[in-house]
Design a protein around this motif. Structure first.
Motif, PDB file in Angstrom:
ATOM      1  N   CYS A 150      34.103  48.017  42.652  1.00 29.51           N
ATOM      2  CA  CYS A 150      35.155  47.033  42.445  1.00 29.51           C
ATOM      3  C   CYS A 150      35.169  46.628  40.980  1.00 29.51           C
ATOM      4  N   GLN A 151      36.192  45.925  40.598  1.00 27.30           N
ATOM      5  CA  GLN A 151      36.375  45.531  39.205  1.00 27.30           C
ATOM      6  C   GLN A 151      35.348  44.465  38.806  1.00 27.30           C
ATOM      7  N   PRO A 152      34.909  44.469  37.550  1.00 24.63           N
ATOM      8  CA  PRO A 152      33.859  43.550  37.096  1.00 24.63           C
ATOM      9  C   PRO A 152      34.086  42.070  37.399  1.00 24.63           C
ATOM     10  N   PRO A 153      35.300  41.515  37.283  1.00 26.27           N
ATOM     11  CA  PRO A 153      35.441  40.072  37.542  1.00 26.27           C
ATOM     12  C   PRO A 153      35.088  39.652  38.971  1.00 26.27           C
ATOM     13  N   THR A 154      35.213  40.584  39.939  1.00 26.66           N
ATOM     14  CA  THR A 154      34.932  40.222  41.333  1.00 26.66           C
ATOM     15  C   THR A 154      33.674  40.908  41.879  1.00 26.66           C
ATOM     16  N   ALA A 155      32.958  41.636  41.025  1.00 25.31           N
ATOM     17  CA  ALA A 155      31.813  42.426  41.483  1.00 25.31           C
ATOM     18  C   ALA A 155      30.708  41.569  42.084  1.00 25.31           C
ATOM     19  N   GLU A 156      30.404  40.440  41.473  1.00 22.72           N
ATOM     20  CA  GLU A 156      29.304  39.611  41.981  1.00 22.72           C
ATOM     21  C   GLU A 156      29.616  39.078  43.377  1.00 22.72           C
ATOM     22  N   ARG A 157      30.842  38.588  43.584  1.00 21.83           N
ATOM     23  CA  ARG A 157      31.221  38.080  44.904  1.00 21.83           C
ATOM     24  C   ARG A 157      31.200  39.211  45.935  1.00 21.83           C
ATOM     25  N   GLY A 158      31.693  40.394  45.554  1.00 25.32           N
ATOM     26  CA  GLY A 158      31.684  41.534  46.461  1.00 25.32           C
ATOM     27  C   GLY A 158      30.273  41.933  46.841  1.00 25.32           C
ATOM     28  N   ARG A 159      29.383  41.951  45.872  1.00 25.01           N
ATOM     29  CA  ARG A 159      27.970  42.273  46.134  1.00 25.01           C
ATOM     30  C   ARG A 159      27.358  41.271  47.112  1.00 25.01           C
ATOM     31  N   ASP A 160      27.660  39.988  46.912  1.00 26.63           N
ATOM     32  CA  ASP A 160      27.122  38.948  47.800  1.00 26.63           C
ATOM     33  C   ASP A 160      27.638  39.110  49.232  1.00 26.63           C
ATOM     34  N   LEU A 161      28.942  39.404  49.368  1.00 23.71           N
ATOM     35  CA  LEU A 161      29.514  39.595  50.714  1.00 23.71           C
ATOM     36  C   LEU A 161      28.903  40.789  51.419  1.00 23.71           C
TER      37      LEU A 161
END
Length: 165
Positions: free
Chosen positions: A145-156
């Protein structure tokens, strides 16, 4: 339409490498697909998310050993269907002909199918005496996924992995 617009349109159709950061990795495509479903269910923006197959492999799966008997029988069967179809068409447009066009079409179809199968199989001289189908598969699948949303995606996806374990 301007020339620049046309070139931009053409460039957008060319295959490109996906961008973004890997947020999770899976052994099967189905698992990666379920991860994307989980992201969607949690109102994650899916624009820019990609499933990427890594370590591609070409797998040839053997279906059957080919012998002359099997090749000719398969040719006869496929020719019979075509011959029957042609015979039925001829019988519909030939008044008072009875079953003769159907029988002739069937016999011609069987003979043509067998001859065609034999002509395709004979040049192999037994070097390619098996039927198979090929598949392109991957060693594993990454969800990007794109860098701005990567952290949230990883957490989910980490939460999904904990729930699954």
């Amino acid at each position: 339409m301007t020339k620049a617009f046309t070139q931009t349109q053409a460039a957008s159709r060319l295959p490109t490498l996906p961008g973004g950061w890997p947020i999770s990795s899976y052994d099967t495509y189905k698992q990666a697909q379920q991860a994307v479903y989980h992201l969607a269910d949690n109102d994650f923006p899916l624009e820019g998310v990609a499933i990427v197959g890594v370590d591609p492999l070409l797998v040839e799966r053997i279906d059957a050993h080919l012998t002359w008997r099997r090749v000719l029988a398969a040719g006869a069967m496929s020719g019979a269907w075509l011959g029957l179809f042609v015979g039925l068409l001829l019988s519909m447009f030939t008044a008072g002909s009875g079953m003769a066009p159907i029988a002739i079409g069937l016999a011609a179809g069987i003979a043509t199918g067998m001859a065609s199968a034999a002509m395709r199989f004979a040049p192999t001289h037994g070097q390619r005496n098996f039927a198979s189908h090929s598949q392109l598969v991957a060693g594993h699948y990454d969800v990007l996924c794109q860098p701005p949303t990567a952290e949230r995606g990883r957490d989910l996806l980490a939460a999904l992995a904990l729930r699954s374990a």
